[in-house]
Write an enzyme that holds these catalytic residues in place. Structure first.
Site, PDB file in Angstrom:
ATOM      1  N   SER A   1       0.859  -1.197   0.000  1.00 44.81           N
ATOM      2  CA  SER A   1       0.000   0.000   0.000  1.00 44.81           C
ATOM      3  C   SER A   1       0.889   1.238   0.000  1.00 44.81           C
ATOM      4  O   SER A   1       2.091   1.137   0.324  1.00 44.81           O
ATOM      5  CB  SER A   1      -0.846  -0.004   1.273  1.00 44.81           C
ATOM      6  OG  SER A   1      -1.512   1.220   1.448  1.00 44.81           O
TER       7      SER A   1
ATOM      8  N   TYR B   1      -2.404  -0.073  10.657  1.00 41.31           N
ATOM      9  CA  TYR B   1      -2.449  -0.497   9.252  1.00 41.31           C
ATOM     10  C   TYR B   1      -1.116  -0.195   8.560  1.00 41.31           C
ATOM     11  O   TYR B   1      -0.556  -1.050   7.871  1.00 41.31           O
ATOM     12  CB  TYR B   1      -3.611   0.222   8.549  1.00 41.31           C
ATOM     13  CG  TYR B   1      -3.773  -0.135   7.091  1.00 41.31           C
ATOM     14  CD1 TYR B   1      -4.319  -1.359   6.717  1.00 41.31           C
ATOM     15  CD2 TYR B   1      -3.390   0.748   6.086  1.00 41.31           C
ATOM     16  CE1 TYR B   1      -4.475  -1.693   5.374  1.00 41.31           C
ATOM     17  CE2 TYR B   1      -3.545   0.427   4.743  1.00 41.31           C
ATOM     18  CZ  TYR B   1      -4.088  -0.795   4.397  1.00 41.31           C
ATOM     19  OH  TYR B   1      -4.239  -1.123   3.065  1.00 41.31           O
TER      20      TYR B   1
ATOM     21  N   LYS C   1       1.645  -2.800   6.778  1.00 39.71           N
ATOM     22  CA  LYS C   1       2.057  -2.731   5.369  1.00 39.71           C
ATOM     23  C   LYS C   1       3.570  -2.482   5.247  1.00 39.71           C
ATOM     24  O   LYS C   1       4.193  -2.931   4.280  1.00 39.71           O
ATOM     25  CB  LYS C   1       1.242  -1.675   4.619  1.00 39.71           C
ATOM     26  CG  LYS C   1      -0.240  -2.040   4.487  1.00 39.71           C
ATOM     27  CD  LYS C   1      -0.446  -3.343   3.699  1.00 39.71           C
ATOM     28  CE  LYS C   1      -1.905  -3.730   3.560  1.00 39.71           C
ATOM     29  NZ  LYS C   1      -2.129  -4.967   2.784  1.00 39.71           N
TER      30      LYS C   1
HETATM   31  N1  LIG Z   1      -8.753  -0.034  -1.161  1.00 36.54           N
HETATM   32  C1  LIG Z   1      -7.618   0.633  -1.118  1.00 36.54           C
HETATM   33  O1  LIG Z   1      -7.594   1.849  -1.347  1.00 36.54           O
HETATM   34  C2  LIG Z   1      -6.317  -0.068  -0.836  1.00 36.54           C
HETATM   35  C3  LIG Z   1      -5.154   0.706  -0.901  1.00 36.54           C
HETATM   36  C4  LIG Z   1      -3.930   0.096  -0.646  1.00 36.54           C
HETATM   37  C5  LIG Z   1      -3.859  -1.263  -0.352  1.00 36.54           C
HETATM   38  N2  LIG Z   1      -5.012  -1.989  -0.299  1.00 36.54           N
HETATM   39  C6  LIG Z   1      -4.854  -3.418   0.030  1.00 36.54           C
HETATM   40  O2  LIG Z   1      -5.424  -4.210  -1.010  1.00 36.54           O
HETATM   41  C7  LIG Z   1      -5.971  -5.416  -0.457  1.00 36.54           C
HETATM   42  C8  LIG Z   1      -7.446  -5.527  -0.859  1.00 36.54           C
HETATM   43  O3  LIG Z   1      -8.148  -4.378  -0.364  1.00 36.54           O
HETATM   44  P1  LIG Z   1      -9.666  -4.065  -0.717  1.00 36.54           P
HETATM   45  O4  LIG Z   1      -9.789  -2.576  -0.729  1.00 36.54           O
HETATM   46  O5  LIG Z   1     -10.086  -4.855  -1.882  1.00 36.54           O
HETATM   47  O6  LIG Z   1     -10.380  -4.605   0.615  1.00 36.54           O
HETATM   48  P2  LIG Z   1     -11.903  -5.098   0.816  1.00 36.54           P
HETATM   49  O7  LIG Z   1     -12.170  -4.984   2.271  1.00 36.54           O
HETATM   50  O8  LIG Z   1     -12.786  -4.358  -0.136  1.00 36.54           O
HETATM   51  O9  LIG Z   1     -11.834  -6.631   0.385  1.00 36.54           O
HETATM   52  C9  LIG Z   1     -11.028  -7.529   1.112  1.00 36.54           C
HETATM   53  C10 LIG Z   1     -11.455  -8.969   0.853  1.00 36.54           C
HETATM   54  O10 LIG Z   1     -10.641  -9.826   1.675  1.00 36.54           O
HETATM   55  C11 LIG Z   1     -11.474 -10.708   2.400  1.00 36.54           C
HETATM   56  N3  LIG Z   1     -10.837 -11.033   3.688  1.00 36.54           N
HETATM   57  C12 LIG Z   1     -10.750 -10.251   4.792  1.00 36.54           C
HETATM   58  N4  LIG Z   1     -10.121 -10.898   5.775  1.00 36.54           N
HETATM   59  C13 LIG Z   1      -9.782 -12.119   5.292  1.00 36.54           C
HETATM   60  C14 LIG Z   1      -9.120 -13.247   5.848  1.00 36.54           C
HETATM   61  N5  LIG Z   1      -8.685 -13.238   7.125  1.00 36.54           N
HETATM   62  N6  LIG Z   1      -8.934 -14.334   5.056  1.00 36.54           N
HETATM   63  C15 LIG Z   1      -9.394 -14.362   3.793  1.00 36.54           C
HETATM   64  N7  LIG Z   1     -10.050 -13.333   3.224  1.00 36.54           N
HETATM   65  C16 LIG Z   1     -10.237 -12.212   3.963  1.00 36.54           C
HETATM   66  C17 LIG Z   1     -12.791  -9.972   2.575  1.00 36.54           C
HETATM   67  O11 LIG Z   1     -13.869 -10.858   2.831  1.00 36.54           O
HETATM   68  C18 LIG Z   1     -12.908  -9.239   1.238  1.00 36.54           C
HETATM   69  O12 LIG Z   1     -13.517 -10.038   0.238  1.00 36.54           O
HETATM   70  C19 LIG Z   1      -5.758  -5.323   1.054  1.00 36.54           C
HETATM   71  O13 LIG Z   1      -4.587  -6.026   1.412  1.00 36.54           O
HETATM   72  C20 LIG Z   1      -5.582  -3.830   1.289  1.00 36.54           C
HETATM   73  O14 LIG Z   1      -4.846  -3.572   2.445  1.00 36.54           O
HETATM   74  C21 LIG Z   1      -6.232  -1.441  -0.534  1.00 36.54           C
END
Ligand SMILES: NC(=O)c1ccc[n+]([C@@H]2O[C@H](COP(=O)([O-])OP(=O)(O)OC[C@H]3O[C@@H](n4cnc5c(N)ncnc54)[C@H](O)[C@@H]3O)[C@@H](O)[C@H]2O)c1
Length: 257
Positions: free
Chosen positions: A139, A152, A156
């Site tokens: 991230s 968080y 990361k």
């Molecule tokens: N959305 C953003 O702006 C953003 C930015 C930087 C990094 N990220 C990273 O990208 C990744 C995905 O983020 P997102 O925005 O799609 O999140 P989200 O919350 O929209 O989706 C996450 C998914 O992971 C699943 N999940 C949660 N805990 C779990 C577990 N213990 N085991 C298995 N599955 C699990 C959830 O059910 C969900 O389907 C994450 O690692 C997040 O930290 C997201």
């Protein structure tokens, strides 16, 4: 031969976008999530599009679940080529109020999950005697540390460190480990971050935390799952064979490294 990829936490959000893109790229894909009903729905949607996918339920924080998803992948598709440690959770709390439960949960899912997933995938790549690719969700918060997002950001940063050290150790097996570092993507994760930031602020209205963060993006729009999937598609391809240990920002111009 068609290649096989696992994407953890891919029932929705960025993981779903990544899984969809890899299907379009010709991968057979294991869609994996802790949320079974949502997982079943996503698998159904992908199958209706004619993609060769298989659903596996699991919790990335549990080592045996991570080894199980690899086992089920090999049982179903016969091999593994790419493992994407995508699942992750947010935590939005003023630093002085961060509690043990938040620290444990965040580290167990974001950090331990990535370590266990990498170990399980690497074990299979070594057994297959093939090259392999591990791709981690980092991230902008793995490069900068943000207010209200201290736990968080720490998780990361740890993912970035594990990306570097596992890449160094696994290179002798022709296993590469890289990470994608998204910025502000409008998934349910950001809905929650916005809600919590507004709750802890005296002057923010719903939607304004997201707007404030997004307004700093040089390319002047928030990120979509497709933007993230474009980078992951490249990292999963043979074109990225000579890249390892990198944590690449895809954020529209927000954090400069
Ligand atoms: N959305 C953003 O702006 C953003 C930015 C930087 C990094 N990220 C990273 O990208 C990744 C995905 O983020 P997102 O925005 O799609 O999140 P989200 O919350 O929209 O989706 C996450 C998914 O992971 C699943 N999940 C949660 N805990 C779990 C577990 N213990 N085991 C298995 N599955 C699990 C959830 O059910 C969900 O389907 C994450 O690692 C997040 O930290 C997201």
């Amino acid at each position: 031969m068609e290649k096989v990829a696992v994407v953890t936490g891919s029932a929705e959000g960025l993981g779903k976008g990544i899984a969809h893109r890899l299907c379009k790229d010709g991968f057979k894909v294991v869609v994996h999530d802790i949320n079974e009903p949502m997982l079943n729905q996503t698998v159904k949607e992908f199958k209706e599009e004619g993609f060769d996918v298989h659903g596996v339920v699991g919790n990335v924080a549990k080592r045996e679940d991570q080894f199980n998803v690899v086992k089920e992948t090999v049982a179903h598709f016969g091999r593994l080529d790419v493992f994407i440690n995508n699942a992750g959770v947010d935590a939005i709390t003023p630093f002085l109020q961060v509690e043990e439960e938040e620290l444990n949960r965040s580290f167990q899912i974001n950090v331990n999950g990535t370590v266990f997933g990498t170990q399980a995938a690497a074990e299979q790549f070594i057994k297959q005697e093939t090259k392999g690719k591990v791709i981690n969700a980092c991230s902008i918060a793995g490069h900068e540390s943000y207010e209200m997002l201290s736990t968080y950001s720490a998780t990361k940063h740890a993912v970035r460190s594990f990306t570097h050290s596992s890449a160094k150790e696994l290179a002798k097996h022709q296993i590469t480990v890289n990470a994608y570092c998204p910025g502000i993507a409008k998934t349910r994760m950001w809905d929650r971050i916005d809600e919590e930031m507004v709750k802890h602020s005296d002057n923010l209205k719903p939607g304004e935390a997201f707007e404030q963060y997004s307004s700093a993006i040089a390319l002047q729009r928030y990120q979509t799952p497709e933007d993230v999937a474009n980078l992951v598609s490249f990292l999963a391809s043979d074109d990225a064979d000579y890249i390892t240990g990198q944590t690449i920002l895809t954020d529209g111009g927000l954090v400069y490294r």
